[in-house]
Design an enzyme around this catalytic site. Structure first.
Site, PDB file in Angstrom:
ATOM      1  N   GLY A  79       0.812  -1.225   0.000  1.00  0.00           N
ATOM      2  CA  GLY A  79       0.000   0.000   0.000  1.00  0.00           C
ATOM      3  C   GLY A  79       0.841   1.268   0.000  1.00  0.00           C
ATOM      4  N   ARG A 143       1.132  -5.983  -4.828  1.00  0.00           N
ATOM      5  CA  ARG A 143       1.145  -6.836  -3.639  1.00  0.00           C
ATOM      6  C   ARG A 143       1.657  -8.257  -3.896  1.00  0.00           C
ATOM      7  NH1 ARG A 143      -1.203  -4.382   0.761  1.00  0.00           N
ATOM      8  NH2 ARG A 143      -2.424  -2.530   0.263  1.00  0.00           N
ATOM      9  N   ASP A 174       6.219  -7.561   5.793  1.00  0.00           N
ATOM     10  CA  ASP A 174       6.274  -8.731   4.918  1.00  0.00           C
ATOM     11  C   ASP A 174       7.255  -8.534   3.766  1.00  0.00           C
ATOM     12  OD1 ASP A 174       4.548 -10.243   6.343  1.00  0.00           O
ATOM     13  OD2 ASP A 174       2.790  -9.850   5.099  1.00  0.00           O
ATOM     14  N   LYS A 200       8.569   0.979   5.198  1.00  0.00           N
ATOM     15  CA  LYS A 200       7.399   1.747   4.777  1.00  0.00           C
ATOM     16  C   LYS A 200       6.141   1.177   5.362  1.00  0.00           C
ATOM     17  CE  LYS A 200       4.655   0.156   2.452  1.00  0.00           C
ATOM     18  NZ  LYS A 200       3.744  -0.636   1.617  1.00  0.00           N
ATOM     19  N   THR A 201       5.247   1.954   5.869  1.00  0.00           N
ATOM     20  CA  THR A 201       3.851   1.627   6.148  1.00  0.00           C
ATOM     21  C   THR A 201       3.215   2.701   7.007  1.00  0.00           C
ATOM     22  OG1 THR A 201       2.275   0.171   7.233  1.00  0.00           O
ATOM     23  CG2 THR A 201       4.476   0.062   8.064  1.00  0.00           C
ATOM     24  N   ILE A 202       2.073   3.181   6.557  1.00  0.00           N
ATOM     25  CA  ILE A 202       1.373   4.196   7.349  1.00  0.00           C
ATOM     26  C   ILE A 202       0.927   3.615   8.675  1.00  0.00           C
ATOM     27  CG2 ILE A 202       0.558   5.499   5.336  1.00  0.00           C
ATOM     28  CD1 ILE A 202      -2.285   4.326   5.995  1.00  0.00           C
ATOM     29  N   ASP A 203       0.763   2.288   8.746  1.00  0.00           N
ATOM     30  CA  ASP A 203       0.252   1.656   9.973  1.00  0.00           C
ATOM     31  C   ASP A 203       1.197   1.803  11.163  1.00  0.00           C
ATOM     32  OD1 ASP A 203      -1.836   0.906   8.438  1.00  0.00           O
ATOM     33  OD2 ASP A 203      -1.448  -1.244   8.497  1.00  0.00           O
ATOM     34  N   MET A 248      -7.591   3.801   9.463  1.00  0.00           N
ATOM     35  CA  MET A 248      -6.850   2.635   8.968  1.00  0.00           C
ATOM     36  C   MET A 248      -5.915   2.099  10.028  1.00  0.00           C
ATOM     37  SD  MET A 248      -5.703   2.669   5.005  1.00  0.00           S
ATOM     38  CE  MET A 248      -6.885   2.254   3.721  1.00  0.00           C
ATOM     39  N   GLU A 309      -9.272   0.282  12.612  1.00  0.00           N
ATOM     40  CA  GLU A 309      -9.867  -0.570  11.576  1.00  0.00           C
ATOM     41  C   GLU A 309      -9.900  -2.049  11.981  1.00  0.00           C
ATOM     42  OE1 GLU A 309      -7.511  -0.598   8.060  1.00  0.00           O
ATOM     43  OE2 GLU A 309      -9.097  -1.348   6.773  1.00  0.00           O
ATOM     44  N   GLU A 423      -7.663   8.612   2.208  1.00  0.00           N
ATOM     45  CA  GLU A 423      -7.469  10.057   2.219  1.00  0.00           C
ATOM     46  C   GLU A 423      -6.046  10.441   2.621  1.00  0.00           C
ATOM     47  OE1 GLU A 423      -9.911   8.374   3.498  1.00  0.00           O
ATOM     48  OE2 GLU A 423     -11.739   9.154   2.602  1.00  0.00           O
TER      49      GLU A 423
END
Lengths: 555, 555
Positions: A79, A143, A174, A200-203, A248, A309, A423
């Site tokens: 993502g 992905r 991953d 990387k990851t917004i999470d 998210m 989420e 967003e």
């Protein structure tokens, strides 16, 4: 490409960098490392790259440079996260500084581009179009999982053809796990291709002692917090709605927690706490309804609630129900399909264990339907499709109706729902992410120059001004342990969940009682690029709390 | 109140003002005016304030001032719009400049505050806390309509008690209509209370030759466009989703159009055009599906669609269906409630005219249910509750399935839905809205000093730099005509819908074919407060097109 005024003005931003990356560097090696867990197994699986030392860059005399040019490949995996384009710009500027004839190739639409030999050369003109912009559209993302020897060999063909001697994989836990497997494989066959990962990851769930944060988390949280702040201000003006806001973050609640720290909502649910306390769905509903009733007693029939989420999968009872449902449908879906629609719900209830049947029966119709019907190709419940924000508000509404009948609640309850995800994933990076990403990319190029493989680029001490940031490399094996995935034990990077003993959660916990009852909303407003440092260059509250502790951050 | 770093930094912003408001002014009166329509009736209804001249402020010698202090009241009416606090700050600074002992009173939670005598004095300390902030929380807002003599008399009691000699009503078309009725009434009884209106609404539908734009439209559209741009970038990176994005704007599609001009989506539906072309729901579905199929042929299985909130009421066939449904339920709801739930749909179909029955039968189950069950206390369909974005994506999906079976479409279609409304209504005002609102408030105070009533504060020429803006007053009767409301003819301010012959729509029409097929997304990014003028101080594209025409705006 038509450009907005901001995009044009922002293109010329020069990301701030650690002092050490501005000149020539020497790589200082630490001592041998161990994996985060299961050392024996991990060592066996990664004989060529296990136990590598942590690397620190140290300023050296002279100018950075290589005798020969080097060709590098880059892949965006998974993502979108704000700042990906700046990682690529950092790699490009780095390898060009090392040798002006170095080349950068981007593989198209993620790892599949490597396997299918779809690529494009990223020249200076292209890079300049994407500096400081959001999205992953420079080469796209995908992905596909890089896991098999066939894939690795297929990839090697194109790498050899393009004379690519190093590959940078920009991805989450991953993808970095797979980068590590690939690094080991290429090393084992003396392929002559180094592999470097970027976090990387917004999470925000790819982090540990050495990787302070994954890029994109800062920007995404700031976009969501802008919106949550706006909603809070609206809520506090019209004073008649409860806003249920899902954000998210499928596995971890870092985003929800950071947004709460930035905006002081009346309620924020943290999945990790729900799991630890073994709360049922009804416990959560009761908790929310309790605060709503409390506020109603003061005449405050409004509020804001942040929901992560992934919540539903952290509720132990629901997790068990989903497991039984998955099992049921795996074996009985033909039978089930013969049942008339209006009787499906009762049919399912009749087939479940008494405990799960009771929980299933308590769910609102829509959610019960989603659990029964919306299944992925493997027959599993698509948890991400479940509108947890609506589920909770409906159940809270029902609970409040009961309390009204019992005379325990006299307020008005009207709910509005929001979900923020897409967003923020591709927003233009904040100064923090623009700087951090550029430095990560530049660091990757210096690790490549140093001949390293199986490392993740690391930039640390990022709550200090950028020139004091520390750059280097962390061996990916160091972050690994063995975990069961799809029924098999696999080496994976440990996912960082919200730590209930960590400073961010502890601070939240110390404040939430006050935020619930008082209306102490904070309105962060939109990300600023040109204003005062304290407005434009603040790292996340999470990072500040983790690095500086509570007092320093909020004094 | 905990403040964010941006809020603290932004508090000291000094709104830019028209040159004329910086010194002493003289009011220049134009010639007598006429109402927008139904002159005879309007004249009869407003004998004391009909036909007043347009007022222009002209620079005069000396300093602004009044011999005696003046007490002013202010009311926020209706939905929040960014900049309301700055209107109030402008009024405050204006009346304080006129006389340092003047006082400002705010009525709490909208017009009901006047009727119920709930108010607070807005002192300098309070005003300073709210400068350049979003929301209406300084005194709250509400939707009570000021319409009856009893309300007016009740209001007058508190106005007299507080020695308030002028009332500023900040609101949309309805609230300004009511302000006009109130002005007429107080004038007719020589109450000694002037009434001044201020044009507020994010919907942008309160405008005409003299009122260029309502405040809040600029900021709200910029917040939505930030998000739409972020989604577009995400969409263009992952290349697998169609995003259906509904934006606020119940009556007019100004917001949808402005967002389209800012972001170049693949599709934007304009309700006014649908009505003019007498399109059916199926026509819209076919139009959207056609563009999706076209893009799919080029391998582009992704896109963005902007949908105005009020669309469904502009589809002539649906409008008729809703009218018949309202009529049916008004007379037969008892009967209907006896019908079994599973048979309600068929029952309704059996009762409708053949034409409406066919349309009702074609609607997805969920929407059909919403039309049948979710009714307001007057028995009317709650159109705002209908999730038009989901309705359209479902019907488009069905249409594409048909086309797949017919071999006409080979793409993949996966939809994600968004609704943006509350995210922008209470955002902190952009520079434009901060400046415009402050000037409107300051202008209101100067109209008060001039002894005027029945006027709306007017600031014009706002695509020029602020010092060249023109300030004055427009007689509210001038914007009025007679319209049927709840079965009665009433004097109202004409609502400004999107003009299909106006420059903004014509420009959109000239570009949309290209935007549909090419991917020409624009990413406006977040509102900036501290950067270059071309980033921070741009008015809306709508206003630029209206005032400067197409060539000047996009050169």
């Amino acid at each position: 490409m038509t450009k907005s005024a901001l995009q044009i003005a922002r293109a010329s931003y020069k990301p701030k960098m650690p002092e050490v990356l501005k000149g020539n560097i020497r790589i200082k090696e630490g001592t041998a490392t161990e994996s985060a867990g299961d050392q024996e197994e991990i060592k066996k699986l990664f004989p060529n790259i296990y136990g590598l030392p942590i690397l620190d860059f140290v300023a050296d005399e002279g100018q950075p440079g290589m005798k020969d040019p080097i060709n590098v490949g880059v892949i965006l995996s998974g993502g979108q996260a704000p700042g990906g384009h700046n990682v690529i710009a950092g790699i490009y500027d780095g390898i060009k500084r090392l040798h002006s004839e170095s080349r950068l190739y981007g593989f198209i639409l993620g790892p599949s581009g490597l396997i299918n030999h779809e690529y494009k050369e990223l020249t200076g003109d292209i890079i300049d179009e994407y500096r400081n912009t959001g999205g992953f559209d420079i080469i796209g993302s995908g992905r596909t999982k890089l896991e098999t020897k066939e894939q690795f060999d297929k990839g090697l063909e194109i790498l050899k053809k393009l004379d690519i001697r190093a590959l940078v994989i920009i991805g989450g836990d991953d993808s970095n796990t797979n980068a590590c497997v690939l690094a080991e494989y290429y090393q084992s066959i003396n392929a002559g291709v180094q592999v470097i990962g970027c976090p990387k990851t917004i999470d925000g769930d790819l982090k540990n002692k050495q990787i302070e944060t994954s890029f994109g988390f800062d920007t995404a949280c700031k976009v969501y917090s802008e919106l949550i702040g706006n909603i809070e201000r609206d809520c506090n003006s019209s004073r008649k709605y409860w806003h249920f806001i899902k954000v998210m973050g499928r596995s971890a609640s870092h985003i929800a927690l950071e947004c709460a720290l930035q905006t002081h909502p009346n309620i924020c649910i943290i999945s990790e706490e729900i799991e630890a306390k073994k709360w049922s769905l009804d416990d959560i509903v009761e908790y929310i309804a309790g605060i709503i009733a409390n506020r109603a007693e003061q005449g405050l029939n409004f509020g804001t609630i942040i929901i992560p989420e992934g919540l539903i999968e952290f509720i132990p009872a629901i997790k068990k129900l989903i497991e039984e449902l998955n099992d049921f449908f795996a074996h009985s879906s033909d039978e089930f399909n013969l049942v008339r629609r209006s009787q499906q719900r009762d049919y399912i209830i009749s087939k479940l264990s008494p405990e799960n049947a009771k929980i299933y029966a308590s769910l609102p119709e829509k959610v019960a339907k989603q659990l029964a019907l919306d299944r992925d190709p493997h027959g599993n419940v698509q948890v991400s499709m479940i509108q947890t924000e609506e589920l909770l508000s409906q159940m809270v509404g029902k609970k409040l109706d009961e309390w009204t009948n019992e005379g325990k609640y006299k307020g008005k309850f009207s709910a509005i729902h929001h979900f923020f995800g897409y967003e923020g994933r591709s927003a233009a990076p904040s100064n923090y992410d623009a700087d951090y990403c550029y430095s990560l990319g530049y660091t990757a190029s210096m690790l490549i120059a140093g001949g390293k493989t199986g490392y993740m680029a690391s930039v640390r001490n990022t709550t200090a001004p950028a020139d004091k940031w520390i750059a280097g490399g962390i061996p990916i094996t160091m972050m690994m342990n063995m975990e069961r995935r799809s029924g098999k034990m696999k080496p994976v990077i440990r996912k960082a969940l919200v730590e209930l003993e960590g400073a961010p959660f502890r601070y939240f916990k110390s404040q939430r009682g006050k935020w619930a009852i008082e209306t102490d909303y904070v309105y962060p407003g939109p990300i600023q690029y040109f204003g005062p440092v304290e407005v434009c260059d603040q790292p996340t509250k999470t990072l500040q709390l983790e690095q500086k502790g509570i007092q320093m951050t909020f004094l």
